[in-house]
Write a protein that holds these residues in place. Structure first.
Motif, PDB file in Angstrom:
ATOM      1  N   ARG A 150      31.583 -23.467   2.873  1.00 34.91           N
ATOM      2  CA  ARG A 150      31.466 -24.195   1.154  1.00 34.91           C
ATOM      3  C   ARG A 150      30.759 -23.452   0.306  1.00 34.91           C
ATOM      4  O   ARG A 150      30.501 -23.736  -1.059  1.00 34.91           O
ATOM      5  CB  ARG A 150      30.177 -25.676   1.474  1.00 34.91           C
ATOM      6  N   THR A 151      29.552 -22.594   0.303  1.00 39.94           N
ATOM      7  CA  THR A 151      29.725 -20.984  -0.058  1.00 39.94           C
ATOM      8  C   THR A 151      30.246 -20.586  -0.185  1.00 39.94           C
ATOM      9  O   THR A 151      30.484 -20.609  -1.612  1.00 39.94           O
ATOM     10  CB  THR A 151      28.537 -20.492   1.072  1.00 39.94           C
ATOM     11  N   ILE A 152      31.614 -20.081   0.773  1.00 39.73           N
ATOM     12  CA  ILE A 152      32.631 -19.618   0.399  1.00 39.73           C
ATOM     13  C   ILE A 152      33.169 -19.964  -0.907  1.00 39.73           C
ATOM     14  O   ILE A 152      33.617 -19.720  -2.197  1.00 39.73           O
ATOM     15  CB  ILE A 152      33.392 -19.063   1.602  1.00 39.73           C
ATOM     16  N   GLU A 153      34.022 -21.887  -0.977  1.00 34.81           N
ATOM     17  CA  GLU A 153      34.026 -21.932  -1.775  1.00 34.81           C
ATOM     18  C   GLU A 153      33.755 -22.188  -3.042  1.00 34.81           C
ATOM     19  O   GLU A 153      34.410 -22.580  -4.126  1.00 34.81           O
ATOM     20  CB  GLU A 153      34.901 -23.610  -0.844  1.00 34.81           C
ATOM     21  N   LEU A 154      32.513 -22.353  -3.009  1.00 36.90           N
ATOM     22  CA  LEU A 154      31.882 -21.970  -4.643  1.00 36.90           C
ATOM     23  C   LEU A 154      32.155 -21.226  -5.278  1.00 36.90           C
ATOM     24  O   LEU A 154      31.902 -20.947  -6.146  1.00 36.90           O
ATOM     25  CB  LEU A 154      30.292 -22.994  -3.743  1.00 36.90           C
ATOM     26  N   LYS A 155      31.532 -19.802  -3.924  1.00 36.90           N
ATOM     27  CA  LYS A 155      31.393 -18.575  -4.790  1.00 36.90           C
ATOM     28  C   LYS A 155      33.157 -18.704  -5.491  1.00 36.90           C
ATOM     29  O   LYS A 155      33.173 -17.752  -6.890  1.00 36.90           O
ATOM     30  CB  LYS A 155      31.181 -17.597  -3.545  1.00 36.90           C
ATOM     31  N   LYS A 156      34.223 -19.205  -4.866  1.00 39.24           N
ATOM     32  CA  LYS A 156      35.712 -18.806  -5.443  1.00 39.24           C
ATOM     33  C   LYS A 156      35.796 -19.819  -6.486  1.00 39.24           C
ATOM     34  O   LYS A 156      36.602 -19.194  -7.753  1.00 39.24           O
ATOM     35  CB  LYS A 156      36.529 -18.855  -3.967  1.00 39.24           C
ATOM     36  N   ALA A 157      34.831 -20.460  -6.856  1.00 39.07           N
ATOM     37  CA  ALA A 157      35.070 -21.336  -7.282  1.00 39.07           C
ATOM     38  C   ALA A 157      34.246 -21.486  -8.545  1.00 39.07           C
ATOM     39  O   ALA A 157      34.940 -21.062 -10.085  1.00 39.07           O
ATOM     40  CB  ALA A 157      34.500 -23.267  -7.041  1.00 39.07           C
ATOM     41  N   LEU A 158      33.130 -20.426  -8.106  1.00 39.25           N
ATOM     42  CA  LEU A 158      32.648 -19.922  -9.478  1.00 39.25           C
ATOM     43  C   LEU A 158      33.192 -19.119  -9.745  1.00 39.25           C
ATOM     44  O   LEU A 158      33.681 -18.239 -11.413  1.00 39.25           O
ATOM     45  CB  LEU A 158      31.292 -19.534  -8.804  1.00 39.25           C
ATOM     46  N   ALA A 159      33.608 -17.890  -9.039  1.00 40.55           N
ATOM     47  CA  ALA A 159      34.559 -17.253  -9.362  1.00 40.55           C
ATOM     48  C   ALA A 159      36.491 -17.313 -10.591  1.00 40.55           C
ATOM     49  O   ALA A 159      35.988 -16.923 -11.832  1.00 40.55           O
ATOM     50  CB  ALA A 159      34.950 -16.413  -8.721  1.00 40.55           C
ATOM     51  N   LYS A 160      36.230 -18.621 -10.076  1.00 42.02           N
ATOM     52  CA  LYS A 160      37.843 -18.950 -10.538  1.00 42.02           C
ATOM     53  C   LYS A 160      37.550 -19.528 -11.983  1.00 42.02           C
ATOM     54  O   LYS A 160      38.119 -19.720 -13.276  1.00 42.02           O
ATOM     55  CB  LYS A 160      38.403 -20.147  -9.474  1.00 42.02           C
ATOM     56  N   GLU A 161      36.248 -19.615 -11.993  1.00 40.58           N
ATOM     57  CA  GLU A 161      35.423 -20.577 -13.094  1.00 40.58           C
ATOM     58  C   GLU A 161      34.932 -19.616 -14.414  1.00 40.58           C
ATOM     59  O   GLU A 161      35.706 -19.803 -15.416  1.00 40.58           O
ATOM     60  CB  GLU A 161      34.172 -21.403 -12.946  1.00 40.58           C
ATOM     61  N   LYS A 162      34.410 -17.540 -13.462  1.00 41.19           N
ATOM     62  CA  LYS A 162      34.236 -18.054 -14.378  1.00 41.19           C
ATOM     63  C   LYS A 162      35.873 -16.761 -14.999  1.00 41.19           C
ATOM     64  O   LYS A 162      35.899 -16.673 -16.785  1.00 41.19           O
ATOM     65  CB  LYS A 162      33.720 -16.375 -13.998  1.00 41.19           C
ATOM     66  N   GLU A 163      37.031 -16.936 -14.119  1.00 41.13           N
ATOM     67  CA  GLU A 163      37.755 -16.122 -14.783  1.00 41.13           C
ATOM     68  C   GLU A 163      38.572 -16.956 -15.854  1.00 41.13           C
ATOM     69  O   GLU A 163      39.380 -17.391 -16.955  1.00 41.13           O
ATOM     70  CB  GLU A 163      38.543 -15.971 -13.616  1.00 41.13           C
TER      71      GLU A 163
ATOM     72  N   TYR B  76      26.724 -29.028  16.836  1.00 42.34           N
ATOM     73  CA  TYR B  76      26.671 -29.826  15.510  1.00 42.34           C
ATOM     74  C   TYR B  76      26.497 -28.742  14.245  1.00 42.34           C
ATOM     75  O   TYR B  76      26.638 -29.071  13.387  1.00 42.34           O
ATOM     76  CB  TYR B  76      26.004 -31.101  15.547  1.00 42.34           C
ATOM     77  N   THR B  77      24.697 -28.146  14.958  1.00 41.55           N
ATOM     78  CA  THR B  77      24.246 -27.256  13.884  1.00 41.55           C
ATOM     79  C   THR B  77      25.305 -26.439  13.462  1.00 41.55           C
ATOM     80  O   THR B  77      25.590 -25.683  12.450  1.00 41.55           O
ATOM     81  CB  THR B  77      22.998 -26.858  14.749  1.00 41.55           C
ATOM     82  N   LYS B  78      26.190 -25.487  14.684  1.00 48.62           N
ATOM     83  CA  LYS B  78      26.516 -23.851  14.349  1.00 48.62           C
ATOM     84  C   LYS B  78      27.806 -24.803  13.581  1.00 48.62           C
ATOM     85  O   LYS B  78      28.499 -24.114  12.580  1.00 48.62           O
ATOM     86  CB  LYS B  78      27.791 -24.466  15.613  1.00 48.62           C
ATOM     87  N   LYS B  79      28.061 -26.479  13.915  1.00 51.22           N
ATOM     88  CA  LYS B  79      29.133 -26.212  13.045  1.00 51.22           C
ATOM     89  C   LYS B  79      28.791 -26.842  11.405  1.00 51.22           C
ATOM     90  O   LYS B  79      29.588 -26.392  10.347  1.00 51.22           O
ATOM     91  CB  LYS B  79      29.749 -28.230  13.459  1.00 51.22           C
ATOM     92  N   LEU B  80      27.791 -27.193  11.108  1.00 50.17           N
ATOM     93  CA  LEU B  80      27.251 -27.437   9.704  1.00 50.17           C
ATOM     94  C   LEU B  80      27.461 -26.304   8.975  1.00 50.17           C
ATOM     95  O   LEU B  80      26.821 -25.766   7.952  1.00 50.17           O
ATOM     96  CB  LEU B  80      25.559 -28.242  10.184  1.00 50.17           C
ATOM     97  N   GLU B  81      26.523 -24.690  10.223  1.00 48.22           N
ATOM     98  CA  GLU B  81      26.299 -23.919   9.514  1.00 48.22           C
ATOM     99  C   GLU B  81      27.365 -23.134   9.174  1.00 48.22           C
ATOM    100  O   GLU B  81      27.842 -22.692   8.250  1.00 48.22           O
ATOM    101  CB  GLU B  81      25.570 -23.081  10.743  1.00 48.22           C
ATOM    102  N   ASN B  82      28.660 -23.883  10.001  1.00 52.52           N
ATOM    103  CA  ASN B  82      29.700 -23.062   8.969  1.00 52.52           C
ATOM    104  C   ASN B  82      30.554 -23.837   8.296  1.00 52.52           C
ATOM    105  O   ASN B  82      30.929 -23.168   7.267  1.00 52.52           O
ATOM    106  CB  ASN B  82      30.623 -23.126  10.338  1.00 52.52           C
ATOM    107  N   THR B  83      29.999 -24.701   7.907  1.00 51.17           N
ATOM    108  CA  THR B  83      30.377 -25.620   7.137  1.00 51.17           C
ATOM    109  C   THR B  83      29.638 -25.055   5.448  1.00 51.17           C
ATOM    110  O   THR B  83      30.235 -25.523   4.484  1.00 51.17           O
ATOM    111  CB  THR B  83      30.095 -27.289   7.366  1.00 51.17           C
ATOM    112  N   VAL B  84      28.644 -25.066   5.734  1.00 62.24           N
ATOM    113  CA  VAL B  84      27.567 -24.731   4.512  1.00 62.24           C
ATOM    114  C   VAL B  84      28.318 -23.496   4.737  1.00 62.24           C
ATOM    115  O   VAL B  84      28.209 -23.046   3.325  1.00 62.24           O
ATOM    116  CB  VAL B  84      26.285 -24.398   4.804  1.00 62.24           C
TER     117      VAL B  84
END
Length: 623
Positions: free
Chosen positions: A381-394, A370-378
């Motif tokens: 989500r971090t990657i997706e957030l970075k992409k979203a922030l980059a997308k928003e910036k674009e 579960y911890t590993k899955k949670l870490e992977n999810t985090v």
């Protein structure tokens, strides 16, 4: 005393087994027999003519003279065993109990006392022991019953029995053991007694339930054996109230069940050798070894990540009493070779008087997963957030460009319209009609341009809200191509040419004709706009059984590689095209249209060399 009389005394003294002492009225020892010598440890000549006090303990010296005078005056005989407790003092200092029979007599006018002495040390010892056992009998907290072996009537019962059973001794003497047995089964008692009566056993031990006078019941352990009392055969029953033990056994059973039924692993191992002593079923099941196998192993055999030195260092705080409990994570190795993560709760305890380690083991495989899955999810989500922030910036950058673009695209034609309108007011003469028509044409073209921009914006809004409705008809492709090229010819720069596609006269489509025309027109117009003078725009069209493919190739400025990923994004314009008129929504619109009718659009481009856009559509839309 005369010699003759002395001889008579000597014969008499030696004839009796008791010790004999003769003293005069001054308490001087006149004579003793050999029994006295043995009793007190003196030689005869050590005692004769000595004061009697030599044989009396010092703490009795003070009162002895008065007692002696009183007895001498009364001149009464005293039998042995009567009167005060008497003690003698041996030569070696030992004090011992004795009995003395005193006989006063008078010879030749002189008073004497003859004392017959008996050493009663053994008797006193036996009496004391008897009293001791009597006290034990009465004061014992266990119940002790004396029972007539024939009638089974109670003969005696100690205070502990009377207090616990609730009956007094008088009541018990009218009862038998059956009366206090909860089941009241005489046959059961007879069966218990048979091995004793038949001489097969000297003692029987059994458990039963006793019933008190008040009706309450309690468990007992009875130790029963034959004995004798005043020549009579009796049964002696020592009965132990085992209520506390039974509760303890029940609790022990309860904890044993918890130990064995626990799904967690529980290990008990020696604090010196580390050998496993006991392991619950949960541990045996998970680790894969049975208890016999585990008893020959140590924790090091199932902990691959620890050496003996490391493990000893790990548990040292417990042995030194610096810590009450250790909690740590490690890996366990099963018998089948598989490994699994565990959390260990380790503490010291005692087992059968020896110091042991107790380890409660939690299999944390699921927690780790579960911890590993949670870490992977985090991480995801971090990657997706970075992409979203980059997308928003674009997007923010695109919006900024769009606002600048719209401002420029509207300002330029509006300025042209305003200029032409002002000049029209100045051309009032008939011979100035040509100039008026030129400015009217400029105004008309600028209005059409602005109208096209507004239409593009409306198309975007309709595409977003799903309001676009497509109309699918059967039409000749050459008709659409001719219309597009005809309109495009009016936009050609000096020396530019459009290469007409070959062999398209027989190509037909069942598609939305306006969408095909809009898409092809946009691509051809872009090729003209971004290509230099004296260049060729090539249109190639091929059709197979399922698809029709359009290739629009130019030799223009091309698209920078860094901008290619955004070329279909709404309002985006490449860096090298910012000074050229355009809204940046044309390619986005045709891509959305083509996807809606089952088509695709791709491109290849190199900066300063040119671009080729490929539009692929299905030949026939199934209605």
């Amino acid at each position: 005393m005369l010699n003759k009389e002395q001889d008579i005394f000597n014969v008499l003294f030696e004839a009796v087994s008791e010790g004999v002492i003769v003293v005069d009225d001054q308490q001087k020892i006149v004579s003793i027999n050999s029994s006295i010598e043995k009793m007190f440890g003196y030689e005869k000549d050590e005692l004769v003519h000595e004061k009697l006090n030599i044989l009396i303990p010092k703490n009795y010296h003070a009162g002895h003279g008065d007692h002696f005078k009183s007895f001498l005056n009364k001149k009464e005989k005293r039998q042995m065993g009567k009167g005060r407790h008497l003690y003698g003092a041996r030569k070696n200092g030992d004090i011992f109990p004795l009995e003395a029979g005193l006989n006063p007599f008078k010879i030749y006018g002189k008073n004497f006392i003859m004392a017959l002495i008996i050493d009663v040390s053994e008797r006193k010892k036996a009496e004391e022991e008897l009293i001791h056992w009597a006290n034990i009998f009465n004061e014992s907290l266990n119940e002790i019953y004396i029972i007539d072996a024939d009638t089974l009537k109670f003969i005696n019962a100690n205070q502990g029995a009377q207090k616990n059973i609730g009956y007094n001794l008088s009541e018990l003497k009218n009862m038998t053991p059956v009366d206090i047995m909860a089941e009241k089964l005489g046959a059961k008692l007879a069966k218990i007694l048979n091995p004793l009566r038949e001489g097969k056993k000297k003692r029987v031990v059994f458990e039963d339930m006793h019933e008190r006078k008040n009706g309450t019941k309690y468990p007992v352990e009875v130790h029963l054996q034959l004995s004798s009392l005043h020549t009579k055969v009796v049964l002696v029953a020592i009965t132990i109230d085992i209520t506390v033990r039974k509760k303890a056994e029940q609790e022990l059973t309860h904890w044993a069940n918890i130990f064995n039924e626990s799904l967690n692993e529980i290990y008990i191992f020696n604090s010196d050798t580390y050998k496993f002593i006991n392991v619950n079923l949960g541990a045996q099941k998970n680790i894969g070894y049975d208890l016999t196998e585990l008893k020959s192993l140590t924790p090091l055999d199932i902990k691959p990540d620890y050496t003996e030195a490391q493990f000893r260092k790990k548990v040292q705080p417990l042995l030194e009493k610096k810590e009450d409990k250790l909690i740590f994570e490690t890996v366990h190795l099963r018998k089948n070779g598989t490994k699994y993560p565990v959390e260990i709760h380790l503490q010291l305890s005692t087992f059968k008087g020896k110091e042991v380690f107790v380890a409660i083991i939690l299999d944390i495989t699921e927690r780790k997963n579960y911890t590993k899955k949670l870490e992977n999810t985090v991480d995801q989500r971090t990657i997706e957030l970075k992409k979203a922030l980059a997308k928003e910036k674009e997007l923010n950058e695109l919006k900024t460009k769009f606002l600048s673009l719209v401002s420029h695209e509207f300002k330029t034609p509006l300025s042209g319209i305003l200029t032409s309108t002002i000049l029209l007011g100045k051309y009032k003469l008939t011979e100035q009609q040509e100039k008026r028509e030129k400015h009217l044409e400029t105004i008309t073209n600028k209005v059409h341009y602005l109208n096209n921009i507004l239409n593009d914006f409306l198309s975007v809004e309709k595409l977003e809200t799903g309001k676009i409705k497509y109309k699918y008809d059967n039409f000749k492709l050459s008709k659409v191509v001719d219309e597009v090229i005809y309109n495009a010819n009016m936009l050609l720069k000096v020396g530019q040419k459009i290469k007409y596609p070959e062999n398209i006269d027989e190509i037909s489509l069942i598609q939305d004709e306006k969408t095909i025309e809009l898409s092809l027109s946009n691509l051809v117009n872009n090729a003209i706009k971004y290509s230099p003078e004296n260049s060729v725009i090539e249109i190639g069209i091929k059709q197979d059984a399922f698809h029709t493919t359009f290739n629009i190739k130019d030799n223009g400025m091309g698209i920078p590689e860094a901008d290619q990923k955004n070329i279909f994004n709404r309002y985006f314009r490449a860096e090298n095209a910012l000074l050229t008129q355009g809204t940046g929504i044309g390619l986005n619109i045709i891509k959305s249209h083509l996807e809606n009718i089952g088509g695709t659009i791709t491109f290849e481009s190199k900066e300063n060399i040119g671009s080729t856009f490929v539009m692929k559509i299905i030949n026939e839309v199934l209605l």
